[in-house]
Design a protein around this motif. Structure first.
Motif, PDB file in Angstrom:
ATOM      1  N   THR A  54       0.808  -1.217   0.000  1.00 56.05           N
ATOM      2  CA  THR A  54       0.000   0.000   0.000  1.00 56.05           C
ATOM      3  C   THR A  54       0.842   1.269   0.000  1.00 56.05           C
ATOM      4  O   THR A  54       0.347   2.330  -0.342  1.00 56.05           O
TER       5      THR A  54
ATOM      6  N   PRO B   1      -0.777   2.043  -5.173  1.00 56.58           N
ATOM      7  CA  PRO B   1      -1.182   1.176  -4.057  1.00 56.58           C
ATOM      8  C   PRO B   1      -1.900  -0.072  -4.569  1.00 56.58           C
ATOM      9  O   PRO B   1      -2.765   0.016  -5.433  1.00 56.58           O
ATOM     10  N   LYS B   2      -1.489  -1.215  -4.091  1.00 58.49           N
ATOM     11  CA  LYS B   2      -2.067  -2.526  -4.380  1.00 58.49           C
ATOM     12  C   LYS B   2      -1.655  -3.113  -5.734  1.00 58.49           C
ATOM     13  O   LYS B   2      -2.076  -4.206  -6.083  1.00 58.49           O
TER      14      LYS B   2
END
Length: 91
Positions: A12, A39-40
């Motif tokens: 993240t 993020p991700k």
């Protein structure tokens, strides 16, 4: 470099300088990791950073912010009308 992961092992956030509480120290990163990071987009599996096959590019942003702005705009409009009503005829 340190990374933060969520419960699904998705990365993240990351830090090149300093670090995070509960951050994971990583020595090797994939080519273009920093340039491509979202993020991700990456996962941390078996002490390696890998692309997340379940990543969805266009996750819908939270709608609360938009609805809050709409509510505030409505309140401003209501207040403008009330101010106009109160100031008319006071010459």
């Amino acid at each position: 470099m340190q990374i933060l992961i969520n419960s699904k092992s998705e990365i993240t956030n990351y830090a090149v300088v300093g670090g995070f509480e509960n951050g994971i120290e990583v020595d090797e990163i994939p080519t273009n990791f920093r340039e491509m990071f979202k993020p991700k987009l990456y996962k941390y599996i078996d002490n390696q950073i890998v692309l997340n096959n379940d990543y969805v590019e266009n996750e819908e942003p939270p709608k609360e912010k938009n609805s809050d702005i709409e509510i505030l705009n409505e309140r401003i409009s209501d207040l403008e009308i009330k101010v106009k009503e109160l100031t008319q005829g006071t010459d």
